[in-house]
Design an enzyme around this catalytic site. Structure first.
Site, PDB file in Angstrom:
ATOM      1  N   GLY A  30       3.583  20.245  23.021  1.00 45.21           N
ATOM      2  CA  GLY A  30       2.975  21.572  23.130  1.00 45.21           C
ATOM      3  C   GLY A  30       3.992  22.699  23.153  1.00 45.21           C
ATOM      4  CG  LEU A  32       1.995  23.734  19.428  1.00 42.78           C
ATOM      5  CD1 LEU A  32       0.690  23.679  18.644  1.00 42.78           C
ATOM      6  CD2 LEU A  32       2.724  22.391  19.340  1.00 42.78           C
ATOM      7  CG  HIS A  33       8.706  25.517  18.013  1.00 44.90           C
ATOM      8  ND1 HIS A  33       9.050  24.712  16.940  1.00 44.90           N
ATOM      9  CD2 HIS A  33       9.079  24.812  19.116  1.00 44.90           C
ATOM     10  CE1 HIS A  33       9.621  23.604  17.382  1.00 44.90           C
ATOM     11  NE2 HIS A  33       9.642  23.627  18.716  1.00 44.90           N
ATOM     12  CG  HIS A  36       5.761  21.861  17.496  1.00 47.09           C
ATOM     13  ND1 HIS A  36       6.177  22.845  18.342  1.00 47.09           N
ATOM     14  CD2 HIS A  36       6.132  20.695  18.074  1.00 47.09           C
ATOM     15  CE1 HIS A  36       6.770  22.308  19.398  1.00 47.09           C
ATOM     16  NE2 HIS A  36       6.767  21.004  19.257  1.00 47.09           N
ATOM     17  CD  GLN A  59       9.486  12.302  26.010  1.00 48.00           C
ATOM     18  OE1 GLN A  59       8.750  11.426  25.575  1.00 48.00           O
ATOM     19  NE2 GLN A  59       9.990  13.250  25.224  1.00 48.00           N
ATOM     20  CD  GLN A 147      17.381  13.780  11.358  1.00 41.11           C
ATOM     21  OE1 GLN A 147      16.571  12.932  10.970  1.00 41.11           O
ATOM     22  NE2 GLN A 147      18.525  13.465  11.950  1.00 41.11           N
ATOM     23  CE  LYS A 148      14.293  20.346  18.638  1.00 40.92           C
ATOM     24  NZ  LYS A 148      14.777  19.976  19.973  1.00 40.92           N
ATOM     25  CG  ASP A 149      13.272  15.767  19.213  1.00 42.19           C
ATOM     26  OD1 ASP A 149      13.461  15.822  20.425  1.00 42.19           O
ATOM     27  OD2 ASP A 149      12.870  16.743  18.551  1.00 42.19           O
ATOM     28  CB  SER A 185       8.940  23.911  23.615  1.00 38.45           C
ATOM     29  OG  SER A 185       8.259  23.337  22.528  1.00 38.45           O
TER      30      SER A 185
HETATM   31  P1  AMP Z   1       8.226  18.169  20.989  1.00 39.81           P
HETATM   32  O1  AMP Z   1       6.983  18.965  21.208  1.00 39.81           O
HETATM   33  O2  AMP Z   1       9.483  18.927  21.305  1.00 39.81           O
HETATM   34  O3  AMP Z   1       8.172  16.803  21.589  1.00 39.81           O
HETATM   35  O4  AMP Z   1       8.316  17.942  19.426  1.00 39.81           O
HETATM   36  C1  AMP Z   1       7.243  17.387  18.713  1.00 39.81           C
HETATM   37  C2  AMP Z   1       7.719  17.060  17.325  1.00 39.81           C
HETATM   38  O5  AMP Z   1       8.191  18.253  16.696  1.00 39.81           O
HETATM   39  C3  AMP Z   1       8.902  16.067  17.329  1.00 39.81           C
HETATM   40  O6  AMP Z   1       8.761  15.154  16.260  1.00 39.81           O
HETATM   41  C4  AMP Z   1      10.084  16.969  17.126  1.00 39.81           C
HETATM   42  O7  AMP Z   1      11.174  16.330  16.500  1.00 39.81           O
HETATM   43  C5  AMP Z   1       9.500  18.039  16.214  1.00 39.81           C
HETATM   44  N1  AMP Z   1      10.307  19.259  16.310  1.00 39.81           N
HETATM   45  C6  AMP Z   1      10.717  19.873  17.441  1.00 39.81           C
HETATM   46  N2  AMP Z   1      11.509  20.914  17.130  1.00 39.81           N
HETATM   47  C7  AMP Z   1      11.604  20.936  15.781  1.00 39.81           C
HETATM   48  C8  AMP Z   1      12.282  21.788  14.847  1.00 39.81           C
HETATM   49  N3  AMP Z   1      13.044  22.806  15.255  1.00 39.81           N
HETATM   50  N4  AMP Z   1      12.159  21.522  13.530  1.00 39.81           N
HETATM   51  C9  AMP Z   1      11.382  20.483  13.100  1.00 39.81           C
HETATM   52  N5  AMP Z   1      10.718  19.650  13.936  1.00 39.81           N
HETATM   53  C10 AMP Z   1      10.823  19.880  15.254  1.00 39.81           C
END
Ligand code: AMP
Length: 286
Positions: A30, A32-33, A36, A59, A147-149, A185
């Site tokens: 969540g 979101l940006h 996402h 985590q 790919q960031k994660d 986020s």
């Molecule tokens: P999170 O909400 O941070 O757990 O991220 C959810 C999904 O969005 C994960 O697969 C992240 O790798 C992806 N994500 C997070 N930040 C970015 C970003 N800056 N660019 C592309 N994908 C992202």
């Protein structure tokens, strides 16, 4: 847009997917940006798009509690509705992890032990357990990750292979601010001085890239150069820099095709990670 909170309703809905076509799934925490949203746009190659929002308590290390993670579900729902998402899965923590919850998915080897796994050993099993549960509940055809994660991607690939999970994976490039900072986020936790300092994370990765482009291949020297960039900014407390194989996470003595340059750092209240990948023949995934 349908909002599903109950696990039973999610299961029942997933049982009916076959009639509707392929299902694309984007798991998120969540707040979101555009990162996402880029995954969601990619998922719209499927007939049905499902996005989950759940801040996974498994985590988060003790020093970075899940309670501190930014949240704004009403705003997220507006964004998801505008993006034409079909189903939002918003499970409740007490349903996913009741007091008698006792089964964890653990990985072994460098993907589990290095980088994020070295800083917080329970992180990898937290990610693996959560993704496994979400795949069981949502039953997607294709799941989309950023790919960031990078380590999350490696964990999910291993998990899907080892447990014979019937899902395809797509990995999308990291979306960045104009100064290179990876969208996250957690960036919302930064003060303006910290936000300025956070530019150095991408600059450190670019310093590693510049060395490789200049012909340097020795991993320790590239790690040192990245570390030096970070050390120039007192607001940034480095957790690690690493040069390793992008899939196995094994350390590599030399940068070869498919090598990950990764780092993690704390700035104020935010713990940020970033990486780039040397693909070989002068090509990079930034
Ligand atoms: P999170 O909400 O941070 O757990 O991220 C959810 C999904 O969005 C994960 O697969 C992240 O790798 C992806 N994500 C997070 N930040 C970015 C970003 N800056 N660019 C592309 N994908 C992202």
């Amino acid at each position: 847009m349908r909002i599903i909170q109950s696990l039973g309703e999610m299961n029942e809905t997933a049982r009916g997917w076959l009639a509707g076509g392929t299902v694309g799934f984007v798991p998120t925490m969540g707040y979101l940006h555009d990162g996402h949203l880029s995954l969601i746009r990619a998922a719209q190659e499927c007939e049905i798009t499902v996005v989950s929002i759940f801040v996974n308590p498994l985590q988060f290390p003790p020093g970075d509690p899940a309670q501190r993670y930014p949240r704004d579900v009403p705003r997220d729902l507006q964004l998801l509705s505008a993006a034409n998402v079909d189903v939002v899965f918003l499970p409740r923590a007490e349903d996913l992890f009741p007091p008698d919850f006792a089964t964890f998915v653990t990985l072994s080897g460098p993907i589990a032990d290095r980088l994020e796994g070295a800083i917080y050993p329970a992180y990898i099993r937290g990610v693996a357990t959560m993704i496994c549960k979400l795949f069981q509940l949502v039953r997607p055809d294709i799941a989309y990750f950023g790919q960031k994660d990078a380590q999350q991607v490696a964990v999910v690939r291993q998990l899907v292979r080892d447990l014979n999970i019937d899902v395809n994976l797509r990995v999308l490039p990291t979306m960045r601010e104009s100064d290179g900072l990876a969208l996250s986020s957690r960036n919302s936790l930064l003060s303006s001085a910290e936000r300025q300092a956070a530019r150095l994370l991408y600059q450190a990765l670019l310093a590693g890239k510049a060395l490789v482009e200049g012909g340097e291949r020795r991993s320790p020297l590239i790690e040192q150069a990245m570390t030096r960039v970070i050390a120039s900014e007192p607001l940034v407390r480095l957790d690690y820099v690493a040069v390793c194989h992008a899939d196995t996470f094994k350390g590599v003595p030399q940068v070869v095709p498919h090598t990950l340059l990764a780092l993690a750092a704390n700035i104020g209240q935010a713990r940020l990670i970033d990486n780039i990948v040397y693909q070989g023949r002068g090509r990079w995934q930034l």
